[in-house]
Motif scaffolding. Sequence first.
Motif, mmCIF file in Angstrom:
data_model
loop_
_atom_site.group_PDB
_atom_site.id
_atom_site.type_symbol
_atom_site.label_atom_id
_atom_site.label_comp_id
_atom_site.label_asym_id
_atom_site.label_seq_id
_atom_site.Cartn_x
_atom_site.Cartn_y
_atom_site.Cartn_z
ATOM 1 N N ALA A 127 -6.082 71.750 46.662
ATOM 2 C CA ALA A 127 -7.520 71.509 46.647
ATOM 3 C C ALA A 127 -8.284 72.766 46.257
ATOM 4 N N ILE A 128 -9.387 72.563 45.556
ATOM 5 C CA ILE A 128 -10.348 73.636 45.336
ATOM 6 C C ILE A 128 -11.632 73.244 46.054
ATOM 7 N N THR A 129 -12.351 74.228 46.545
ATOM 8 C CA THR A 129 -13.647 73.959 47.158
ATOM 9 C C THR A 129 -14.716 74.720 46.393
ATOM 10 N N ILE A 130 -15.848 74.045 46.207
ATOM 11 C CA ILE A 130 -16.956 74.599 45.439
ATOM 12 C C ILE A 130 -18.199 74.572 46.307
ATOM 13 N N ASP A 131 -18.888 75.679 46.380
ATOM 14 C CA ASP A 131 -20.129 75.756 47.133
ATOM 15 C C ASP A 131 -21.110 74.713 46.607
ATOM 16 N N MET A 132 -21.708 73.947 47.525
ATOM 17 C CA MET A 132 -22.612 72.862 47.150
ATOM 18 C C MET A 132 -23.773 73.357 46.287
ATOM 19 N N GLU A 133 -24.310 74.520 46.610
ATOM 20 C CA GLU A 133 -25.428 75.050 45.833
ATOM 21 C C GLU A 133 -24.981 75.444 44.430
ATOM 22 N N HIS A 134 -23.781 75.974 44.317
ATOM 23 C CA HIS A 134 -23.260 76.353 43.007
ATOM 24 C C HIS A 134 -23.012 75.115 42.151
ATOM 25 N N LEU A 135 -22.487 74.058 42.753
ATOM 26 C CA LEU A 135 -22.215 72.837 42.009
ATOM 27 C C LEU A 135 -23.506 72.166 41.561
ATOM 28 N N GLY A 136 -24.512 72.156 42.431
ATOM 29 C CA GLY A 136 -25.814 71.635 42.048
ATOM 30 C C GLY A 136 -25.859 70.127 41.842
ATOM 31 N N VAL A 137 -25.022 69.380 42.568
ATOM 32 C CA VAL A 137 -24.998 67.919 42.451
ATOM 33 C C VAL A 137 -25.368 67.326 43.811
ATOM 34 N N PRO A 138 -26.328 66.403 43.880
ATOM 35 C CA PRO A 138 -26.747 65.828 45.168
ATOM 36 C C PRO A 138 -25.605 65.108 45.883
ATOM 37 N N VAL A 139 -25.733 65.007 47.193
ATOM 38 C CA VAL A 139 -24.708 64.363 48.008
ATOM 39 C C VAL A 139 -24.459 62.939 47.543
ATOM 40 N N ASP A 140 -25.524 62.159 47.288
ATOM 41 C CA ASP A 140 -25.338 60.761 46.923
ATOM 42 C C ASP A 140 -24.611 60.619 45.587
ATOM 43 N N THR A 141 -24.826 61.561 44.678
ATOM 44 C CA THR A 141 -24.121 61.523 43.393
ATOM 45 C C THR A 141 -22.632 61.766 43.589
ATOM 46 N N VAL A 142 -22.285 62.744 44.435
ATOM 47 C CA VAL A 142 -20.883 63.042 44.699
ATOM 48 C C VAL A 142 -20.202 61.850 45.361
ATOM 49 N N VAL A 143 -20.855 61.257 46.354
ATOM 50 C CA VAL A 143 -20.269 60.129 47.077
ATOM 51 C C VAL A 143 -20.088 58.926 46.151
ATOM 52 N N ARG A 144 -21.098 58.635 45.350
ATOM 53 C CA ARG A 144 -21.004 57.502 44.417
ATOM 54 C C ARG A 144 -19.879 57.737 43.405
#
Length: 342
Positions: A127-144
């Motif tokens: 697994a890789i982990t990416i800081d949420m702010e760095h990724l810049g994608v909203p939670v609902d977009t990631v979940v969908r």
Amino acid sequence: MLLLDLDTFAPKDRADAFHHALTDTSVPNDVVHQPLETGIRARFEGWRVGSLDLFEMRSTGFEVRRTARHVRWHRDRPVVSVSLQTAGVHHAENAGERYVLGPGDIAVFHELAPRRYGWSDEGASQAITIDMEHLGVPVDTVVRASVRLRASPLHDLLLAHLRALWQNPGDLQADPGAAALGNATVELVRALLTSAAHDEDDRRARAAMDDSLTHRITAYVRRHLTDPDLTPDRIAHEHAVSRRQLYAVLGRAGIRLEQWVISERLEAACHLLASPRHAGLPVSAVAARCGFTSPSHFTRRFRAAYGVTPREWRRLRIHGAAQVAAPAAQGSPDVPSRSAGR
């Protein structure tokens, strides 16, 4: 770097150590272990490549359960995890959907969303982990996106990229290009999530596809370098663009297609010629393996690029008589290139 090996713990302490390892790098979770006669076993390793944290895990069966209650206790800088399932059959529940993950799937989880994840018997993941702010994608977009990643044409591109990333993470973390590699990986993940979360005619999905086009083209070319019929028309057709658009996209990245393809083939030939394992392979066969249809054309291009013939290169590299300096690079920072001459 080794982060945890439960074999070094007494059996009675292993469950707590496992739970601590997960909650130390993530939000709180409930962890349920599969009862086994052999007891709980796990090994965690980690690396840092640019902005990415990489974790490799192998363990006996377990399930991590993250509820809405757990999510409320998230850390200040939550992350998105992107993982490959390298051993075992993995089960997940995300966005209200249950599904099974295999070696050809990418699993994505947002730390601020409830989910279940785990496997039975022996399993492993990278697994890789990416800081949420760095990724810049909203939670609902990631979940969908997480439950429809294969709907995106970018899925297999990111899958190949992640597999390559995991071939030797120890070397990558010390490489001068680690920061650029980390940023390129984040861009690909962002593009996949945006593409998968929205319909093809959605403006955001189109923008994600456009932004990733250069990466998709160069990745395709590298996969087909040995094909002698790797022409601009074929490359353009495979990516649903015109030949003119193909040149324009690559031109904006500082890439001259024909020269770059030749330089990539020459670089592959350099590795073959310098390998003692392939010392008995004729130069003509090396040329053919690297996509050159004419041995004389290959030799002419090789001499123009490196100042010596392929045979001289082989002798110098294998026997260590001298070092041949590579020519100056040209092209974009993300796509290393060597001038192949004309």
